[in-house]
Scaffold this motif. Structure first.
Motif, mmCIF file in Angstrom:
data_model
loop_
_atom_site.group_PDB
_atom_site.id
_atom_site.type_symbol
_atom_site.label_atom_id
_atom_site.label_comp_id
_atom_site.label_asym_id
_atom_site.label_seq_id
_atom_site.Cartn_x
_atom_site.Cartn_y
_atom_site.Cartn_z
ATOM 1 N N ALA A 7 0.938 -1.164 0.063
ATOM 2 C CA ALA A 7 -0.027 0.067 -0.082
ATOM 3 C C ALA A 7 0.987 1.150 -0.031
ATOM 4 O O ALA A 7 1.644 1.670 1.051
ATOM 5 N N THR A 8 0.914 1.926 -1.094
ATOM 6 C CA THR A 8 1.949 2.929 -1.248
ATOM 7 C C THR A 8 1.476 4.438 -1.378
ATOM 8 O O THR A 8 0.763 4.753 -2.478
ATOM 9 N N GLY A 9 1.491 4.975 -0.274
ATOM 10 C CA GLY A 9 0.788 6.555 -0.438
ATOM 11 C C GLY A 9 1.568 7.331 -1.186
ATOM 12 O O GLY A 9 0.813 8.066 -1.858
ATOM 13 N N ALA A 10 2.896 7.406 -1.450
ATOM 14 C CA ALA A 10 3.420 8.514 -2.634
ATOM 15 C C ALA A 10 3.046 7.886 -4.066
ATOM 16 O O ALA A 10 2.807 8.869 -5.029
ATOM 17 N N ALA A 11 2.895 6.431 -4.129
ATOM 18 C CA ALA A 11 2.114 6.064 -5.546
ATOM 19 C C ALA A 11 0.830 6.555 -5.746
ATOM 20 O O ALA A 11 0.195 6.871 -6.833
ATOM 21 N N ALA A 12 0.243 6.441 -4.507
ATOM 22 C CA ALA A 12 -1.347 6.795 -4.858
ATOM 23 C C ALA A 12 -1.340 8.376 -4.840
ATOM 24 O O ALA A 12 -2.448 8.844 -5.799
ATOM 25 N N ALA A 13 -0.589 9.255 -4.266
ATOM 26 C CA ALA A 13 -0.715 10.671 -4.709
ATOM 27 C C ALA A 13 -0.420 10.848 -6.228
ATOM 28 O O ALA A 13 -0.891 11.774 -6.990
ATOM 29 N N ALA A 14 0.843 10.074 -6.756
ATOM 30 C CA ALA A 14 1.232 10.089 -8.164
ATOM 31 C C ALA A 14 0.002 9.669 -8.988
ATOM 32 O O ALA A 14 -0.275 10.188 -10.133
ATOM 33 N N THR A 15 -0.824 8.631 -8.460
ATOM 34 C CA THR A 15 -2.067 8.226 -9.350
ATOM 35 C C THR A 15 -2.968 9.256 -9.468
ATOM 36 O O THR A 15 -3.595 9.398 -10.387
ATOM 37 N N GLY A 16 -3.310 10.045 -8.239
ATOM 38 C CA GLY A 16 -4.288 11.127 -8.446
ATOM 39 C C GLY A 16 -3.621 12.249 -9.265
ATOM 40 O O GLY A 16 -4.474 12.599 -10.180
ATOM 41 N N ALA A 17 -2.594 12.587 -9.299
ATOM 42 C CA ALA A 17 -2.028 13.372 -10.359
ATOM 43 C C ALA A 17 -2.220 13.051 -11.606
ATOM 44 O O ALA A 17 -2.662 13.750 -12.515
ATOM 45 N N TYR A 18 -1.905 11.826 -11.915
ATOM 46 C CA TYR A 18 -2.161 11.298 -13.383
ATOM 47 C C TYR A 18 -3.606 11.284 -13.641
ATOM 48 O O TYR A 18 -4.085 11.637 -14.894
ATOM 49 N N LEU A 19 -4.538 11.000 -12.897
ATOM 50 C CA LEU A 19 -6.041 10.940 -13.257
ATOM 51 C C LEU A 19 -6.733 12.285 -13.355
ATOM 52 O O LEU A 19 -7.318 12.644 -14.576
ATOM 53 N N ARG A 20 -5.861 13.297 -12.797
ATOM 54 C CA ARG A 20 -6.336 14.757 -13.063
ATOM 55 C C ARG A 20 -5.650 15.077 -14.347
ATOM 56 O O ARG A 20 -6.348 15.703 -15.133
ATOM 57 N N HIS A 21 -4.426 14.795 -14.496
ATOM 58 C CA HIS A 21 -3.819 15.479 -15.817
ATOM 59 C C HIS A 21 -4.270 14.700 -17.193
ATOM 60 O O HIS A 21 -4.621 15.400 -17.881
ATOM 61 N N THR A 22 -4.655 13.525 -17.020
ATOM 62 C CA THR A 22 -5.311 12.646 -18.323
ATOM 63 C C THR A 22 -6.691 12.974 -18.344
ATOM 64 O O THR A 22 -7.316 12.303 -19.282
ATOM 65 N N GLY A 23 -7.393 13.615 -17.220
ATOM 66 C CA GLY A 23 -8.928 13.818 -17.415
ATOM 67 C C GLY A 23 -9.819 12.608 -17.051
ATOM 68 O O GLY A 23 -10.972 12.670 -17.598
ATOM 69 N N ALA A 24 -9.102 11.714 -16.454
ATOM 70 C CA ALA A 24 -9.759 10.506 -16.281
ATOM 71 C C ALA A 24 -10.832 10.693 -15.143
ATOM 72 O O ALA A 24 -11.595 9.754 -14.731
ATOM 73 N N VAL A 25 -10.704 11.800 -14.163
ATOM 74 C CA VAL A 25 -11.600 11.934 -13.110
ATOM 75 C C VAL A 25 -11.898 13.596 -13.259
ATOM 76 O O VAL A 25 -11.114 14.246 -13.810
ATOM 77 N N SER A 26 -13.046 14.146 -13.133
ATOM 78 C CA SER A 26 -13.482 15.289 -12.731
ATOM 79 C C SER A 26 -12.915 15.749 -11.508
ATOM 80 O O SER A 26 -12.861 15.170 -10.555
ATOM 81 N N THR A 27 -12.337 17.168 -11.481
ATOM 82 C CA THR A 27 -11.899 17.686 -10.258
ATOM 83 C C THR A 27 -12.763 18.968 -10.006
ATOM 84 O O THR A 27 -13.428 19.687 -10.713
ATOM 85 N N PRO A 28 -12.892 19.208 -8.771
ATOM 86 C CA PRO A 28 -12.226 18.241 -7.485
ATOM 87 C C PRO A 28 -13.024 17.052 -7.616
ATOM 88 O O PRO A 28 -14.220 17.053 -7.951
ATOM 89 N N GLY A 29 -12.169 16.060 -7.209
ATOM 90 C CA GLY A 29 -12.993 14.685 -7.127
ATOM 91 C C GLY A 29 -12.180 13.682 -6.101
ATOM 92 O O GLY A 29 -11.308 14.274 -5.571
ATOM 93 N N SER A 30 -12.497 12.631 -6.245
ATOM 94 C CA SER A 30 -11.841 11.531 -5.163
ATOM 95 C C SER A 30 -12.033 10.083 -5.863
ATOM 96 O O SER A 30 -12.742 10.025 -6.738
ATOM 97 N N VAL A 31 -11.085 9.333 -5.446
ATOM 98 C CA VAL A 31 -10.915 7.839 -5.786
ATOM 99 C C VAL A 31 -10.525 7.142 -4.411
ATOM 100 O O VAL A 31 -9.923 7.773 -3.484
ATOM 101 N N ARG A 32 -10.915 5.908 -4.646
ATOM 102 C CA ARG A 32 -10.233 5.008 -3.549
ATOM 103 C C ARG A 32 -9.397 3.940 -4.440
ATOM 104 O O ARG A 32 -9.793 3.319 -5.218
ATOM 105 N N ILE A 33 -8.348 3.367 -3.646
ATOM 106 C CA ILE A 33 -7.326 2.616 -4.371
ATOM 107 C C ILE A 33 -7.198 1.405 -3.474
ATOM 108 O O ILE A 33 -6.773 1.627 -2.230
#
Length: 279
Positions: free
Chosen positions: A221-247
């Motif tokens: 369970a990787t917190g730094a990777a989760a933060a990177a994943t959130g940045a990726y999802l925002r950058h690629t438009g995979a989630v609407s912002t502000p938003g949230s996901v569960r990993i």
């Protein structure tokens, strides 16, 4: 060196047998980098955090069993919860190599949680040669990738290559040689994990993180990777912002954990989860 007091915690879980184990040394002022590396190797977890100073703002350094790393999310969560046991819940600031990290702890009937916000992230194209090397490592092809989510190199404290698979069978079934993974990551200059994702739907993502250090092969369970994943999802438009996901992460190595990620329209990504004492 006088042996420091080492606490052992599991982060992003309320079960001591789940989540990601982290070592925490709360009084590391007298320890040199050599001392810290020796302690981290003895502990054997993916990372051990070393805290210096007093009060609610402190220095922090992170060591894997083989090297110092710039940032570690699960050890940050564990360290904050450990400090909150004596100082009480509220805001802490850790001065890390990557910059100041603000983290807040809260308590409920279910235990104690911590939430941190990453440094300013960035997202870049993943070099084609590096992408092919990652896929070769895990025995997969470009056709296995989810065409909706392009591979990228993502930073939210550490640089992570990130790929997304289309099918659960491929995601669950890939294998890799730890020695080959270590050589690839060292050659590329990736200090943390290779992130492999699958979109499970309903705002839930599954993650596997390749991280060969010592006896560890895959990080639970990787917190730094989760933060990177959130940045990726925002950058690629995979989630609407502000938003949230569960990993969800760790079931492939028998230590399931849950990371909650809040994704603002801009700025750092917020990651939260529980932590529980192992010993």
């Amino acid at each position: 060196m006088t042996s420091p007091a080492i606490q052992r915690w599991a982060a992003f879980t309320d079960d001591p047998s789940g989540g990601n184990p982290a070592g925490v040394v709360l009084d590391a002022d007298a320890l040199s980098a050599v001392d810290m590396q020796r302690v981290a190797a003895d502990v054997g977890y993916a990372e051990t955090a070393f805290i210096s100073g007093r009060g609610r703002r402190r220095g922090i350094r992170y060591f894997s069993p083989v090297a110092e790393v710039p940032f570690c999310g699960h050890a940050t969560v564990a360290s904050a919860v450990a400090l909150a046991q004596t100082l009480g819940d509220g805001v802490f600031v850790f001065d890390a190599t990557v910059g100041p990290i603000e983290i807040t702890t809260t308590s409920s009937a279910g235990g104690r949680h911590a939430e941190f916000t990453s440094v300013e992230p960035w997202v870049r194209p993943l070099d084609e040669r590096r992408l092919d090397a990652v896929l070769a490592l895990i025995g997969c092809a470009r056709d296995d990738l989810d065409p909706r989510h392009p591979p990228r190199l993502v930073f939210a404290g550490n640089a992570h290559p990130l790929v997304v698979f289309r099918d659960r069978e491929v995601f669950d079934g890939f294998r890799f040689d730890a020695g080959d993974a270590r050589r690839l990551m060292d050659d590329a200059g990736w200090p943390a994990t290779i992130i492999v994702l699958r979109e499970a739907g309903g705002g839930v993502w599954e993650s596997r993180n390749i991280f060969p250090v010592g006896s560890i092969v895959e990080d639970p369970a990787t917190g730094a990777a989760a933060a990177a994943t959130g940045a990726y999802l925002r950058h690629t438009g995979a989630v609407s912002t502000p938003g949230s996901v569960r990993i969800e992460q760790g079931r492939h190595v028998g230590r399931a954990g849950t990371l909650h990620v809040r994704i603002p329209a801009r700025g750092g990504i917020t990651v939260s989860g529980a932590a529980v004492r192992i010993d």
